[in-house]
Design a protein around this motif. Structure first.
Motif, PDB file in Angstrom:
ATOM      1  N   ALA A 676      -8.252  -3.696   6.701  1.00 17.09           N
ATOM      2  CA  ALA A 676      -9.294  -4.565   6.088  1.00 17.09           C
ATOM      3  C   ALA A 676      -9.306  -4.414   4.712  1.00 17.09           C
ATOM      4  O   ALA A 676      -9.208  -3.221   4.194  1.00 17.09           O
ATOM      5  CB  ALA A 676     -10.574  -4.256   6.688  1.00 17.09           C
ATOM      6  N   ILE A 677      -9.521  -5.548   3.937  1.00 11.81           N
ATOM      7  CA  ILE A 677      -9.437  -5.467   2.310  1.00 11.81           C
ATOM      8  C   ILE A 677     -10.536  -6.336   1.968  1.00 11.81           C
ATOM      9  O   ILE A 677     -10.989  -7.135   2.748  1.00 11.81           O
ATOM     10  CB  ILE A 677      -7.971  -5.752   1.847  1.00 11.81           C
ATOM     11  CG1 ILE A 677      -7.546  -6.944   1.942  1.00 11.81           C
ATOM     12  CG2 ILE A 677      -7.014  -4.864   2.003  1.00 11.81           C
ATOM     13  CD1 ILE A 677      -6.399  -7.348   1.375  1.00 11.81           C
ATOM     14  N   ASP A 678     -10.818  -6.154   0.608  1.00 10.61           N
ATOM     15  CA  ASP A 678     -12.068  -7.062   0.116  1.00 10.61           C
ATOM     16  C   ASP A 678     -11.524  -8.119  -0.178  1.00 10.61           C
ATOM     17  O   ASP A 678     -10.708  -8.751  -0.962  1.00 10.61           O
ATOM     18  CB  ASP A 678     -12.460  -6.266  -1.119  1.00 10.61           C
ATOM     19  CG  ASP A 678     -13.866  -6.818  -1.675  1.00 10.61           C
ATOM     20  OD1 ASP A 678     -13.956  -8.109  -1.145  1.00 10.61           O
ATOM     21  OD2 ASP A 678     -14.590  -6.247  -2.458  1.00 10.61           O
ATOM     22  N   PRO A 679     -11.973  -9.485   0.583  1.00  6.75           N
ATOM     23  CA  PRO A 679     -11.499 -10.789   0.153  1.00  6.75           C
ATOM     24  C   PRO A 679     -11.886 -11.216  -0.952  1.00  6.75           C
ATOM     25  O   PRO A 679     -11.637 -12.285  -1.469  1.00  6.75           O
ATOM     26  CB  PRO A 679     -12.067 -11.491   1.610  1.00  6.75           C
ATOM     27  CG  PRO A 679     -13.398 -10.861   1.729  1.00  6.75           C
ATOM     28  CD  PRO A 679     -13.058  -9.330   1.712  1.00  6.75           C
ATOM     29  N   GLY A 680     -13.090 -10.852  -1.578  1.00  3.42           N
ATOM     30  CA  GLY A 680     -13.471 -11.213  -2.852  1.00  3.42           C
ATOM     31  C   GLY A 680     -12.730 -10.774  -4.119  1.00  3.42           C
ATOM     32  O   GLY A 680     -12.922 -11.227  -5.167  1.00  3.42           O
ATOM     33  N   ARG A 681     -11.682  -9.767  -4.146  1.00  2.00           N
ATOM     34  CA  ARG A 681     -11.043  -9.419  -5.142  1.00  2.00           C
ATOM     35  C   ARG A 681      -9.613  -9.782  -4.837  1.00  2.00           C
ATOM     36  O   ARG A 681      -9.216 -10.361  -3.801  1.00  2.00           O
ATOM     37  CB  ARG A 681     -11.005  -7.883  -5.228  1.00  2.00           C
ATOM     38  CG  ARG A 681     -12.629  -7.615  -5.662  1.00  2.00           C
ATOM     39  CD  ARG A 681     -12.550  -5.941  -5.805  1.00  2.00           C
ATOM     40  NE  ARG A 681     -13.964  -5.640  -6.450  1.00  2.00           N
ATOM     41  CZ  ARG A 681     -15.213  -5.362  -5.580  1.00  2.00           C
ATOM     42  NH1 ARG A 681     -15.177  -5.521  -4.606  1.00  2.00           N
ATOM     43  NH2 ARG A 681     -16.063  -4.960  -6.172  1.00  2.00           N
ATOM     44  N   THR A 682      -8.700  -9.766  -6.095  1.00  7.91           N
ATOM     45  CA  THR A 682      -7.337  -9.932  -6.036  1.00  7.91           C
ATOM     46  C   THR A 682      -6.483  -8.525  -5.872  1.00  7.91           C
ATOM     47  O   THR A 682      -6.848  -7.704  -6.926  1.00  7.91           O
ATOM     48  CB  THR A 682      -6.767 -10.752  -7.078  1.00  7.91           C
ATOM     49  OG1 THR A 682      -7.562 -12.048  -7.343  1.00  7.91           O
ATOM     50  CG2 THR A 682      -5.494 -11.129  -7.322  1.00  7.91           C
ATOM     51  N   VAL A 683      -5.737  -8.475  -5.008  1.00  8.11           N
ATOM     52  CA  VAL A 683      -4.860  -7.512  -4.807  1.00  8.11           C
ATOM     53  C   VAL A 683      -3.956  -7.427  -5.889  1.00  8.11           C
ATOM     54  O   VAL A 683      -3.350  -8.155  -6.326  1.00  8.11           O
ATOM     55  CB  VAL A 683      -4.288  -7.499  -3.458  1.00  8.11           C
ATOM     56  CG1 VAL A 683      -3.311  -6.138  -3.338  1.00  8.11           C
ATOM     57  CG2 VAL A 683      -5.011  -7.372  -2.321  1.00  8.11           C
ATOM     58  N   ALA A 684      -3.790  -5.960  -6.636  1.00  4.12           N
ATOM     59  CA  ALA A 684      -2.787  -5.668  -7.574  1.00  4.12           C
ATOM     60  C   ALA A 684      -1.634  -4.840  -7.199  1.00  4.12           C
ATOM     61  O   ALA A 684      -0.663  -5.148  -7.518  1.00  4.12           O
ATOM     62  CB  ALA A 684      -3.576  -5.085  -8.983  1.00  4.12           C
ATOM     63  N   SER A 685      -2.185  -3.927  -6.445  1.00  2.00           N
ATOM     64  CA  SER A 685      -0.915  -2.883  -5.794  1.00  2.00           C
ATOM     65  C   SER A 685      -1.672  -2.304  -4.559  1.00  2.00           C
ATOM     66  O   SER A 685      -2.699  -2.407  -4.420  1.00  2.00           O
ATOM     67  CB  SER A 685      -0.698  -1.807  -6.889  1.00  2.00           C
ATOM     68  OG  SER A 685      -1.820  -0.988  -7.137  1.00  2.00           O
ATOM     69  N   VAL A 686      -0.437  -1.845  -3.751  1.00  2.00           N
ATOM     70  CA  VAL A 686      -0.919  -0.845  -2.679  1.00  2.00           C
ATOM     71  C   VAL A 686      -0.175   0.571  -2.941  1.00  2.00           C
ATOM     72  O   VAL A 686       0.845   0.494  -3.532  1.00  2.00           O
ATOM     73  CB  VAL A 686      -0.655  -1.296  -1.406  1.00  2.00           C
ATOM     74  CG1 VAL A 686       0.955  -1.662  -1.468  1.00  2.00           C
ATOM     75  CG2 VAL A 686      -1.050  -0.723  -0.037  1.00  2.00           C
ATOM     76  N   THR A 687      -1.133   1.655  -2.448  1.00  2.00           N
ATOM     77  CA  THR A 687      -0.296   2.791  -2.456  1.00  2.00           C
ATOM     78  C   THR A 687      -0.222   3.357  -1.171  1.00  2.00           C
ATOM     79  O   THR A 687      -1.123   3.447  -0.367  1.00  2.00           O
ATOM     80  CB  THR A 687      -1.173   3.885  -3.378  1.00  2.00           C
ATOM     81  OG1 THR A 687      -1.280   3.329  -4.881  1.00  2.00           O
ATOM     82  CG2 THR A 687      -0.483   5.177  -3.557  1.00  2.00           C
ATOM     83  N   LEU A 688       0.978   3.749  -0.857  1.00  2.00           N
ATOM     84  CA  LEU A 688       1.242   4.166   0.512  1.00  2.00           C
ATOM     85  C   LEU A 688       0.942   5.506   0.854  1.00  2.00           C
ATOM     86  O   LEU A 688       0.741   6.366  -0.057  1.00  2.00           O
ATOM     87  CB  LEU A 688       2.633   3.939   0.914  1.00  2.00           C
ATOM     88  CG  LEU A 688       3.410   2.623   0.956  1.00  2.00           C
ATOM     89  CD1 LEU A 688       4.952   2.647   1.047  1.00  2.00           C
ATOM     90  CD2 LEU A 688       2.804   1.810   1.748  1.00  2.00           C
ATOM     91  N   PRO A 689       0.686   6.210   1.958  1.00  2.00           N
ATOM     92  CA  PRO A 689       0.543   7.488   2.384  1.00  2.00           C
ATOM     93  C   PRO A 689       1.348   8.377   1.903  1.00  2.00           C
ATOM     94  O   PRO A 689       2.549   7.951   1.588  1.00  2.00           O
ATOM     95  CB  PRO A 689       0.333   7.281   4.047  1.00  2.00           C
ATOM     96  CG  PRO A 689      -0.001   6.025   4.089  1.00  2.00           C
ATOM     97  CD  PRO A 689       0.865   5.347   3.365  1.00  2.00           C
ATOM     98  N   THR A 690       0.620   9.637   1.627  1.00  2.00           N
ATOM     99  CA  THR A 690       1.777  10.684   0.908  1.00  2.00           C
ATOM    100  C   THR A 690       2.501  11.026   2.030  1.00  2.00           C
ATOM    101  O   THR A 690       2.309  11.115   3.404  1.00  2.00           O
ATOM    102  CB  THR A 690       0.948  11.865   0.514  1.00  2.00           C
ATOM    103  OG1 THR A 690       0.244  12.576   1.563  1.00  2.00           O
ATOM    104  CG2 THR A 690       0.084  11.423  -0.581  1.00  2.00           C
ATOM    105  N   GLY A 691       3.616  11.686   1.689  1.00  2.00           N
ATOM    106  CA  GLY A 691       4.632  12.356   2.894  1.00  2.00           C
ATOM    107  C   GLY A 691       5.744  12.789   1.836  1.00  2.00           C
ATOM    108  O   GLY A 691       5.939  12.874   0.764  1.00  2.00           O
ATOM    109  N   SER A 692       6.855  12.949   2.693  1.00  2.00           N
ATOM    110  CA  SER A 692       8.236  13.395   2.302  1.00  2.00           C
ATOM    111  C   SER A 692       9.258  12.207   2.445  1.00  2.00           C
ATOM    112  O   SER A 692       9.281  11.491   3.314  1.00  2.00           O
ATOM    113  CB  SER A 692       8.814  14.507   2.733  1.00  2.00           C
ATOM    114  OG  SER A 692      10.288  14.909   2.675  1.00  2.00           O
TER     115      SER A 692
END
Length: 707
Positions: A676-692
């Protein structure tokens, strides 16, 4: 440009032309001309007995072959036409004034189509010839000793000035089996071949440049059989070789040959694929001081033992240098030292491997056939092995002289050998393997490569620069013969002081970038081709998805597919290139309005979860837990669904000559989850989970959409 006289000149006209220094007499069949001429050939409308003028061109290759040519002459084939037969003209050019075979008119390259003979375009014991701008083929229903373009030296005198450039050579039914009664056919079969007799004179000046070679049995470009003396001034440059049934580039019998800026991809594939025996990427044999630099070798299919990107083979004298090259996912790995593998003898040339980058090319056999006395200098290379085992043998024992210095090794598993005569100095060893004893300056922490695994080619390797805080920055040691530049063209200190470890010697780069797309962040090869199943690995076991099995389930390469209410373009790249992100905190540009973030991917080594951050254009963020079930699981999970189920997948081959031996019948899945994300805002980027980025436990993401 030289003019052409369509008819024999009268005595008066000849005298006037001579005084003016203009055009010479037109050529006559079987006789040398008195000056430069241009012979036009149109196999569509020309006459066999035509004059060879633009208005009355020659109509077949036998008419061309019946004439004798001299310096400055040109043989031009009309664009868009097909000439069937063998092109084997006679005569010699002159220094600075070669005979040129090329094209005229508008349209596709003229095709010289062989009829299954030994060669389609052939120069025999000739000097000062340039061949350019043609498409040469030699198809046949069965494979045999066969080439496309062939240059022969058979007589004792020296030859000069052979240039083969800007050619397309394809559909050559050469021999692709290096075993059995006809094994000898293999070394002389390829798209472009220079072939000598052991008693013949060498060629002074061989340039093979800017050619496209594909679908040729036996290999791409070969200089085969050393003549009585070394060929000299050999340059093989900027050729693209794809899908050929053998070696990419072989250089035999040459003094200081330079092989640079070439690409070899899908070795062993194509219309006339590898059958049996061994082949490799780019390598010299029976030569002196060869240099291979700025080349790329990728996705070679496995052979019995070889299929390495690089190989230093028998009877090399002086040194054998590989520098500034890039390789990835070759069936045999990075390097083969095979000076003791042939009947030509072992002269113990020094093997120099410096400032190369290897991406999932992690096998090195530098002491093949027990050769433990050829010196090895392996320094300032970067080996990133996210899904392949670090599998290394080096010259060791009494008489060995091996130096391994300033390299960066990153791998999830494997080992480096230790022994008498092997010295390790100032290397980085990071991942699931131990640093060898004896390296008093060893670094085992993360070398902080900028974006490892994301390279798609030699010029796209910026991910192997070093981030600020890297323990590899300025901590290398001086090595004799370090050179003056690194893989990227950065200067290297002349005395070695303050040199970096690895192939990058520039300053620290900024923090990991905002990737402009999900594809730019791909750092893992998860989907392979059934014909080359050893490429890549979704985990450290060497297993991967089958592209064909996914296609049979509706996920064909480049197809539009639906999952989780989102539309995706599935796997737009060729199989065997990076195709998914092994999550390691990558920040990826993404735009759009919606209420959900839909993620296509899977977990490896069980269901995997991690925190995903969505950043909006106003600077605000939301976080959510992304969970994807294991790719082996065929059922829906509590927070994800099966997007597609493949009926089989790839495992490591049990028989390298039989790709089908890599088929595993267990079903595997690609999965889809929504956040779920905020439908009232415009997405600029996504940061994936940390890991190797190493292909151990973690999340793999193929694509992300906002819906």
């Amino acid at each position: 440009m030289h003019g052409f006289r369509p008819i024999a000149a009268t005595l008066a006209t000849t005298l006037m032309a001579s005084l003016a220094g203009l055009a010479a007499l037109a050529p006559t069949a079987g006789a040398a001309t008195t000056g430069p001429t241009t012979t036009y050939v149109d196999c569509g409308v020309g006459r066999p007995d035509g004059a060879g003028s633009p208005d009355d061109p020659l109509g077949d290759l036998s008419a061309v072959n019946s004439r004798t040519y001299a310096g400055g002459d040109r043989i031009l084939l009309r664009a868009g036409t097909v000439c069937v037969g063998t092109l084997q003209p006679r005569g010699n050019g002159a220094p600075g004034d070669p005979v040129t075979i090329g094209a005229y008119g508008e349209g596709p390259r003229p095709i010289v189509q062989g009829t299954g003979g030994p060669a389609t375009l052939r120069l025999v014991d000739q000097s000062w010839w340039t061949v350019q701008g043609l498409h040469v083929t030699n198809p046949a229903p069965t494979q045999a000793l066969r080439t496309g373009v062939q240059v022969d030296t058979t007589t004792p005198d020296r030859k000069y000035g052979i240039v083969l450039r800007d050619l397309e050579v394809s559909d050559v039914a050469g021999w692709s089996d290096k075993t059995g009664a006809n094994a000898g056919w293999f070394s002389a079969s390829a798209g472009i071949v220079v072939l000598g007799k052991p008693t013949a004179g060498p060629i002074e000046g061989i340039t093979i440049a800017d050619n496209q070679v594909h679908d040729t049995g036996g290999g791409g470009i070969k200089i085969s059989v050393k003549p009585a003396d070394f060929h000299r001034d050999v340059l093989i440059r900027a050729n693209t070789i794809r899908s050929v049934g053998g070696d990419g580039i072989v250089v035999h019998g040459s003094d200081a040959p330079l092989v640079e800026y070439n690409l070899f991809d899908d070795g062993g594939g194509g219309k006339y694929p590898y059958v049996n025996g061994n082949f490799a990427g780019m390598w010299p044999i029976n030569s002196r001081d060869p240099v291979f630099q700025y080349n790329e070798v990728t996705r070679q299919r496995p052979s019995i033992f070889d299929s390495t990107a690089w190989d230093c083979d028998g009877a090399i004298t002086g040194s054998c240098t590989y520098q500034f090259n890039y390789s990835h996912d070759n069936g045999g790995g990075f390097y083969l030292g095979c000076q003791n593998c042939t009947s030509f003898g072992n002269f113990h040339a020094t093997q120099v491997l410096r400032f190369n980058i290897a991406q999932d090319d992690c096998r090195i056999r530098a002491n093949a056939s027990g050769d433990n006395t050829s010196p090895l200098r392996m320094y300032n290379n970067t080996f990133f092995c996210p899904s392949k085992k670090l599998d290394v043998e080096l010259p060791n024992g009494p008489g060995a002289n091996t130096l391994v210095a300033n390299n960066v090794f990153v791998a999830g598993q494997g080992a480096l050998p230790i022994g008498t005569g092997v010295a390790y100095r100032a290397n980085v060893y990071h991942g699931g393997f131990a640093a060898p004893t004896g390296d008093t300056s060893a670094v085992t922490t993360d070398p902080r490569l900028a974006a490892p695994g994301t390279a798609t080619g030699r010029t796209d390797a910026a991910g192997y620069a070093l981030l600020a805080g890297s323990p590899a920055l300025g901590t290398g040691v001086a090595v004799p013969g370090l050179g003056t530049s690194d893989y990227f063209g950065n200067a290297v200190p002349s005395d070695g002081t303050g040199v970096n470890r690895g192939a990058y010697n520039g300053p620290a780069v900024a923090a990991p970038p905002l990737y402009p797309s999900i594809a730019a962040a791909y750092n893992n090869v998860g989907v392979g081709d059934d014909a080359n199943p050893d490429v890549g690995g979704f985990g450290l076991s060497g297993r991967s998805y089958s592209g064909q099995a996914l296609a049979a389930a509706g996920y064909a390469r480049g197809a539009r597919v639906s999952a989780g209410g989102a539309e995706f373009t599935w796997h737009p790249r060729a199989y065997g290139l990076p195709d998914n992100v092994k999550a390691a905190g990558q920040r990826i540009a993404l735009s759009g309005h919606g209420s959900r973030l839909v993620v296509l991917g899977a977990g490896a080594y069980g269901a995997q979860s991690g925190t995903t951050t969505v950043t909006y254009t106003d600077g605000t963020t939301t976080t959510a837990t992304l969970t994807l079930g294991d790719w082996w699981s065929t059922t829906a999970g509590p927070s994800d669904q099966v997007a597609v189920r493949a009926a089989y997948h790839h495992k490591p081959q049990t028989d390298y000559r039989t790709p089908a031996s890599a088929r595993s019948e267990e079903d595997v899945t690609v999965r889809v989850a929504s956040l779920a994300i905020d439908p009232g805002r415009t997405v600029a980027s996504v940061t994936l989970p940390t890991g190797s980025p190493i292909a151990g436990p973690g999340l793999h993401v193929f694509d992300v959409k906002v819906v």
